[in-house]
Scaffold this motif. Structure first.
Motif, PDB file in Angstrom:
ATOM      1  N   ARG A 113       0.825  -1.213   0.000  1.00 34.30           N
ATOM      2  CA  ARG A 113       0.000   0.000   0.000  1.00 34.30           C
ATOM      3  C   ARG A 113       0.860   1.265   0.000  1.00 34.30           C
ATOM      4  N   GLY A 114       1.941   1.279   0.749  1.00 37.93           N
ATOM      5  CA  GLY A 114       2.802   2.451   0.787  1.00 37.93           C
ATOM      6  C   GLY A 114       3.393   2.768  -0.573  1.00 37.93           C
ATOM      7  N   VAL A 115       3.817   1.742  -1.284  1.00 37.53           N
ATOM      8  CA  VAL A 115       4.375   1.934  -2.620  1.00 37.53           C
ATOM      9  C   VAL A 115       3.303   2.461  -3.561  1.00 37.53           C
ATOM     10  N   ARG A 163      -9.521   0.488   1.575  1.00 43.73           N
ATOM     11  CA  ARG A 163      -9.475   1.077   2.908  1.00 43.73           C
ATOM     12  C   ARG A 163     -10.351   2.324   2.920  1.00 43.73           C
ATOM     13  N   PRO A 164     -11.659   2.154   3.114  1.00 43.79           N
ATOM     14  CA  PRO A 164     -12.545   3.315   3.076  1.00 43.79           C
ATOM     15  C   PRO A 164     -12.245   4.356   4.145  1.00 43.79           C
ATOM     16  N   ASP A 165     -11.508   3.974   5.204  1.00 43.56           N
ATOM     17  CA  ASP A 165     -11.225   4.920   6.280  1.00 43.56           C
ATOM     18  C   ASP A 165      -9.932   5.696   6.059  1.00 43.56           C
ATOM     19  N   ASP A 166      -9.310   5.545   4.908  1.00 47.62           N
ATOM     20  CA  ASP A 166      -8.038   6.239   4.635  1.00 47.62           C
ATOM     21  C   ASP A 166      -8.350   7.650   4.129  1.00 47.62           C
ATOM     22  N   SER A 167      -8.333   8.617   5.042  1.00 50.23           N
ATOM     23  CA  SER A 167      -8.704   9.981   4.673  1.00 50.23           C
ATOM     24  C   SER A 167      -7.683  10.601   3.725  1.00 50.23           C
ATOM     25  N   ALA A 169     -14.676  14.231   7.379  1.00 51.09           N
ATOM     26  CA  ALA A 169     -15.417  13.519   8.422  1.00 51.09           C
ATOM     27  C   ALA A 169     -14.555  12.445   9.097  1.00 51.09           C
ATOM     28  N   LEU A 170     -13.628  11.856   8.316  1.00 50.95           N
ATOM     29  CA  LEU A 170     -12.738  10.843   8.873  1.00 50.95           C
ATOM     30  C   LEU A 170     -11.592  11.471   9.673  1.00 50.95           C
ATOM     31  N   GLY A 171     -11.449  12.783   9.574  1.00 51.53           N
ATOM     32  CA  GLY A 171     -10.419  13.442  10.350  1.00 51.53           C
ATOM     33  C   GLY A 171      -9.088  13.484   9.649  1.00 51.53           C
TER      34      GLY A 171
END
Length: 319
Positions: free
Chosen positions: A255-257, A285-289, A317-319
């Motif tokens: 994911r980082g790459v 990852r739906p929570d990855d703002s 909204a996810l901050g």
């Protein structure tokens, strides 16, 4: 300890700096120091085919490029100062005659280290700069570079150059130097500690002592490559993608790459590809703002302001 000298072999301060590093090392005891040469370009526009330097030095564009060789001096002050310092350093004569790309010479230095280690590379660096600055030779010429290699004891140098070897590696090293913040020639690096310019031997000795007191740190090669690519994203996104290419081939699911590649594509106006990458990352990852913010940017730049606003609100909204 490994001392890296990031330098352009057509920068006069690189040759003067080499002499000063040698004097600093000769006066210093303790831990042995391995010296390696790395490429830097003060003038990326320098021609592959050499042109007489006389007259070009009055060209404002060339003068601007040469400021990277001595950022605190004007080009005219730099030329006068270099001649004085070179005489004080004991060079028998001084004066380059050609404006030419150092790429072939940098390839030769890379190949010398690859084939024979830092000692051979240092000998080749000496011969290349002697020819350029003392003998006024054209180091853009393959024949001249082969002569430098032969003088240094690098018998295969000419053959390897003619085969085109070292080109990709030198281009990557230039990107790595930029990512590490190298901005002048020469720059001495030990780990993440840097000393810019052709400093006096006493200053170099203090720098090496300070570097020796710091704990050695090393990262896995793939982690270092990722960090360097991330450092390049804002200032050279295409360069960042070039560094990421091997990681994408081997660690394409990381994911980082993938995030780093998406950022670089977005910065280099590859909006459609960046959008597809980011949509996949957000779906996983739906929570990855952060990914949603980048997706909002891609959508805006792709002409979809309403969809971009949705992603922006979700990211907030996810901050």
């Amino acid at each position: 300890m490994r001392l890296e000298i990031w330098a352009d072999v057509v920068c006069p301060w690189a040759y003067i700096g080499k002499r000063r590093v040698e004097r600093a090392l000769a006066a210093r005891g303790g831990e042995p120091v391995e010296v390696v040469w790395r490429p830097y370009r003060i003038d990326p526009t320098a021609p592959e085919r050499a042109r007489p330097l006389d007259g070009l030095l009055r060209d404002p564009f060339v003068d601007t490029a040469l400021r990277a060789c001595a950022p605190h001096l004007s080009p005219e002050q730099n030329r006068v100062r270099v001649a004085e310092v070179a005489a004080a350093e004991g060079f028998p004569r001084w004066g380059a005659a050609w404006h030419v790309s150092p790429h072939g010479a940098h390839r030769l230095l890379y190949l010398a280290e690859r084939e024979g280690g830092p000692a051979l590379q240092g000998a080749v660096a000496e011969e290349v700069m002697r020819i350029h600055f003392v003998e006024a030779g054209d180091i853009g010429s393959a024949e001249v570079l082969e002569r430098a290699a032969d003088r240094a004891g690098f018998a295969d140098g000419g053959r390897l150059l003619r085969a085109g070897e070292g080109d990709r590696e030198v281009r990557e090293l230039l990107l790595r130097g930029r990512a590490r913040g190298v901005r002048t020639s020469p720059t001495l690096l030990v780990g993440d500690l840097a000393l810019e310019g052709a400093r006096h031997p006493e200053e170099i000795g203090v720098f090496l002592d300070r570097a020796g007191e710091r704990p050695a740190r090393s990262l896995p090669a793939e982690v270092e490559r990722l960090h360097l690519a991330e450092a390049l994203v804002e200032k050279d996104p295409l360069g960042a993608l070039a560094l990421l290419e091997p990681l994408l081939a081997e660690y394409g699911d990381d994911r980082g790459v993938r995030l780093a590649a998406a950022r670089a594509r977005l910065r280099s106006a590859q909006v459609g590809r960046a959008r597809r990458d980011l949509e996949a990352l957000v779906a996983e990852r739906p929570d990855d703002s952060h990914a949603r913010l980048m997706l909002a940017s891609a959508l805006r730049r792709g002409g979809e302001p309403e969809a971009a606003a949705v992603q922006q609100r979700l990211a907030e909204a996810l901050g």
